[in-house]
Scaffold this motif. Sequence first.
Motif, mmCIF file in Angstrom:
data_model
loop_
_atom_site.group_PDB
_atom_site.id
_atom_site.type_symbol
_atom_site.label_atom_id
_atom_site.label_comp_id
_atom_site.label_asym_id
_atom_site.label_seq_id
_atom_site.Cartn_x
_atom_site.Cartn_y
_atom_site.Cartn_z
ATOM 1 N N VAL A 172 0.844 -1.205 0.000
ATOM 2 C CA VAL A 172 0.000 0.000 0.000
ATOM 3 C C VAL A 172 0.876 1.250 0.000
ATOM 4 N N SER A 173 0.348 2.325 -0.573
ATOM 5 C CA SER A 173 1.005 3.636 -0.546
ATOM 6 C C SER A 173 0.088 4.584 0.211
ATOM 7 N N ILE A 174 0.656 5.287 1.193
ATOM 8 C CA ILE A 174 -0.206 6.171 1.992
ATOM 9 C C ILE A 174 0.329 7.604 2.021
ATOM 10 N N LYS A 175 -0.580 8.535 2.256
ATOM 11 C CA LYS A 175 -0.180 9.939 2.440
ATOM 12 C C LYS A 175 -0.344 10.273 3.921
ATOM 13 N N MET B 59 5.429 10.948 -0.885
ATOM 14 C CA MET B 59 5.933 12.277 -0.530
ATOM 15 C C MET B 59 4.922 13.317 -0.992
ATOM 16 N N GLU B 60 4.772 14.393 -0.183
ATOM 17 C CA GLU B 60 3.757 15.402 -0.480
ATOM 18 C C GLU B 60 4.409 16.766 -0.694
ATOM 19 N N GLY B 61 3.638 17.833 -0.578
ATOM 20 C CA GLY B 61 4.160 19.183 -0.790
ATOM 21 C C GLY B 61 5.289 19.503 0.199
ATOM 22 N N SER B 62 6.140 20.472 -0.178
ATOM 23 C CA SER B 62 7.388 20.688 0.566
ATOM 24 C C SER B 62 7.205 21.119 2.022
ATOM 25 N N ARG B 63 6.025 21.641 2.394
ATOM 26 C CA ARG B 63 5.891 22.023 3.804
ATOM 27 C C ARG B 63 5.897 20.790 4.721
ATOM 28 N N TYR B 64 5.720 19.600 4.117
ATOM 29 C CA TYR B 64 5.733 18.382 4.922
ATOM 30 C C TYR B 64 6.990 17.529 4.748
ATOM 31 N N THR B 65 7.896 17.932 3.853
ATOM 32 C CA THR B 65 9.029 17.042 3.536
ATOM 33 C C THR B 65 9.793 16.607 4.788
#
Length: 305
Positions: A94-97, A132-138
Motif C-alpha cells: 500500500v502507498s499512503i499519504k 511524498m507530499e508538498g514541501s511544507r511536509y518534507t
Amino acid sequence: MLFRTLILKLAQSEALMNFIAHMGRRSGLAGRFVAGESIEEAMPVVQELNDKGIVTSLNLLGEEVSDKNEAERSTQSYISLLKAIHENRVESNVSIKLTQLGLGIHRQVCEKHLRAILDTARALNNFVRIDMEGSRYTQDILDLFQQTFSLYPNHVGVVIQAYLYRSEEDVRQLSPLGCNIRLCKGAYMEPADIAFPKRQDVDRNFIKLLELLLLSPSYTAIATHNVSMIEHAHRFTAQHDVPLSHYEYQMVYGVGREYQNQIIRRGNKMRVYVPFGTHWAPYLVRRLAERPANLLFLLKSLFRS
Ligand SMILES: Cc1cc2nc3c(=O)[nH]c(=O)nc-3n(C[C@H](O)[C@H](O)[C@H](O)COP(=O)(O)OP(=O)(O)OC[C@H]3O[C@@H](n4cnc5c(N)ncnc54)[C@H](O)[C@@H]3O)c2cc1C
C-alpha cells in the motif's frame, strides 16, 4: 512546465474541481486512472495486473484531513485494505499519504496512526510506502520515516522527489541505511527557491539521484514513465551489475501500459500504483497536468455531450 503549473493553480478552485469530477466520470477518463471507488472494485483490477506479472501498490485516494475522526477513519481503512490484500491473496503493498493520517493536525496523531498501520503490515508480512507530499511536509515525513524505519525496517519505505534541491542531501543521508526508496520527479507546485524550475534540471537531477541510489545498499523503486530515464536505468544497472532484486520500476495505473509489458519481458520487476476511492478528482487533475492530451480528451467529451 507552464501548462502543468497552470492546471495545478486552477485546481485550487473548488468549482472547477467539481466540474472536472463530473466530466471525468462522464468521459470515462476517471476509470482509466482510478480502479473504482471501493476495495471490492479495486481487487479485480489488482488481480488482472498480477495475472500479467505486474505487482501493485494500492492507494486509497484522499487529501489532507483536518479532523481527528477523519484521520482515524483513514487509518482503519488502510488496516482493512491490508487485510483485504491478505485475504484475496493478491500481490500488492500500500502507498499512503501522511496528511491523510493527520500529519497536518499534529505529528504525534499521525505517528500513532502510522504505527497502527505498520503493526498490521508487519503481522501480515506486507509493506507500506509513505508517499511524498508538498514541501511544507518534507522534513516531517522524512523524520517519521526514519523513526518508523528503525522499528519496522522491512515494512516501511519513503519517496524522494528529484525536483527538490535538498533531495541529493536526503539521498546521501538515507541510502546508506539500506532502506526502500521510491525516486520520482515530484508532482506538486513548488517555488523556485526550493525546487528546480526547469524540466531539464529536474531530469538531470533524477539521473544523478538514480545512480546514487542504485549503487547504494538501498532498494530503489524507479517511478517514472519517461522513456529516456527508464532506458538510462536499464543501461546503468547492466553496466554496474546491479542485481534485479535491488530495484523495481513503477508507473501509475493507466499510463504506459505497453511499456510496462516490455519492462516485464526484459525480466524486470514492475509495480503499478493503483489508486481507488471516492475522492478521486484532485488525483485526476494531477494526471491531467502531466499530459495535455488527457485534458483535450476531457474537453472533447464536453462538446460531444
Ligand atoms: C509509481 C509512482 C509514484 C509516484 N509517487 C509520487 C509521490 O509520492 N510524490 C510525488 O510528488 N509524485 C509522485 N509521483 C509523480 C511523479 O513525481 C511525476 O509527477 C509523474 O510521474 C510525471 O513524471 P514522469 O517522470 O513519469 O514523466 P514525464 O517525464 O513528465 O513524462 C514522460 C512521459 O509519460 C507521459 N505521462 C506522464 N504522466 C502521464 C499521464 N498521467 N498520462 C499519460 N501520459 C503521461 C508524458 O506525457 C510523457 O510522454 C509518482 C509517480 C509514479 C509513477
